[in-house]
Enzyme design. Structure first.
Site, short mmCIF file in Angstrom:
data_model
loop_
_atom_site.label_atom_id
_atom_site.label_comp_id
_atom_site.label_asym_id
_atom_site.label_seq_id
_atom_site.Cartn_x
_atom_site.Cartn_y
_atom_site.Cartn_z
N ASN A 69 1.08 -0.96 -0.39
CA ASN A 69 0.19 0.59 -0.15
C ASN A 69 0.48 1.47 0.17
OD1 ASN A 69 -1.83 -2.29 1.72
ND2 ASN A 69 -2.95 -0.04 1.07
N TRP A 71 0.50 5.26 1.52
CA TRP A 71 0.15 6.03 2.54
C TRP A 71 0.65 7.39 3.01
CZ3 TRP A 71 2.02 7.17 7.35
CH2 TRP A 71 3.01 5.33 7.77
N TYR A 105 2.49 -3.18 10.96
CA TYR A 105 3.36 -3.56 10.26
C TYR A 105 4.64 -4.34 11.59
CZ TYR A 105 2.32 -0.19 6.88
OH TYR A 105 2.13 -0.02 5.62
N THR A 244 12.95 -3.69 5.43
CA THR A 244 13.72 -4.16 6.60
C THR A 244 14.96 -4.36 6.78
OG1 THR A 244 11.70 -6.05 6.80
CG2 THR A 244 13.89 -6.27 8.16
#
Length: 349
Positions: A69, A71, A105, A244
């Protein structure tokens, strides 16, 4: 016209086509690529700039191949301090969507509403793009939001990802993008839409088929040090994830790796003076060896050092899903072929 765009960083059962077949197909057309320059934020994250709306409002977004996504923070978020905030009322092309959005997350979360507007990144303008207008968030990062680059199957509310819309709107000639991540706090990181940049790697790309078209998940055969299997014995799965910072894995495997490289038994700290004598760590992916030297997997923080290997918990005592994050990706230029469902890796330069 050149549709290979650069952005600076401030499972079906049908027959799968190889990357070479796609390249052959698209070689008949004009090459549409774009590049976005990315910013290396202390090797903890890599971000670029997107513009949303008419007239455009600009935001820094973390580039994340581990989610799907887009955002950004908004004027409706009272807790979104020190971030640029999207104001829907000043965009003549903005429309509200019909759903709320909530994403959790590994660290952090966001909630808000879906909106639809024009999104520009790396010189490419995507129309009618659905994105998250954040009203609450737990975002301690320096960025204003996040740009997910994984598959739609992973997207919250089944939103079509930005890159998928680029492909569908014929804004890039190949359904692939690539990432070059710099190290040592150097700038020059890049996200290329529609292809890859051969000047950022040596040799040939090694193409590895995806085991799942959600994340960029691939088969990992083992992790070895000095020829000894130290983790992922018997095989496991790994994802290539720019969102990450570290190489992450189940606790037993990570503890074993850290023990073999000489890290503290109670943490992953090491003596900075020992870096030159520490062993390489090799990740074998679908039969191909990818080696990380200590100079790449040891991270220096002020006067201290630690390894870039972090634990995701016990994993039930079984080595299962691993995350090959920025520590790995800085060493290997990464190409994400969404069309043929492969990842291509080559030594970065």
């Amino acid at each position: 016209m050149n549709r290979k765009q650069r952005m600076p960083l401030i499972k079906g059962k049908h027959k799968r086509k190889s990357p070479q077949e796609y390249l052959k197909k698209y070689s008949l057309d004009a090459e549409f690529q774009a590049t976005a320059t990315l910013t290396n934020d202390y090797e903890m994250l890599y971000y670029g700039v997107v513009s949303i709306g008419t007239p455009p409002q600009s935001f820094t977004v973390q580039i994340d191949t581990g989610s799907s996504n887009l955002w950004v923070s908004s004027v409706y978020c009272t807790a979104c301090q020190n971030h640029q905030k999207f104001n829907p009322s000043t965009s003549s092309t903005f429309q509200w969507g019909s759903q709320a959005i909530s994403i959790t997350y590994g660290s952090g979360f966001m909630t808000g509403e879906l909106g639809i507007d024009t999104v520009e990144i790396g010189g490419i303008s995507v129309t009618q793009q659905t994105f998250g207008v954040a009203k609450t968030e737990d975002n301690e990062e320096s960025t204003d939001g996040l740009l997910g680059m994984a598959f739609q199957a992973l997207a919250s509310d089944n939103v079509e990802p930005v890159f998928q819309n680029m492909v569908q709107q014929n804004l890039v000639s190949q359904p692939m993008f690539s990432l070059y991540l710099t190290g040592n706090d150097q700038q020059g990181s890049e996200l290329v839409f529609g292809g890859y940049d051969e000047s950022h790697f040596t040799g040939q790309l090694t193409w590895i088929p995806l085991t799942s078209a959600t994340w960029y998940e691939i088969k990992m055969d083992s992790v070895t040090i000095n020829g000894n299997i130290v983790a992922c014995a018997g095989g496991c799965n790994a994802i290539i994830d720019s969102g990450t910072s570290l190489v992450m894995g189940p606790q037993n495997g990570i503890n074993n790796i850290n023990a073999w490289v000489g890290a503290s038994s109670t943490s992953n700290s090491v003596s900075c003076q020992n870096i030159q004598s520490m062993p390489d760590v090799t990740f074998t992916l679908n039969g191909h060896a990818f080696t990380i030297p200590a100079s790449a997997y040891v991270m220096q923080w002020g006067s201290g050092c630690s390894t870039g290997f972090g634990s995701m918990g016990s994993g039930g005592g079984v080595d299962s899903l691993w995350i090959l994050g920025d520590v790995f990706m800085r060493q290997y230029y990464s190409v994400f072929d969404m069309g043929s469902k492969y990842v291509g890796l080559a030594p970065a330069v």
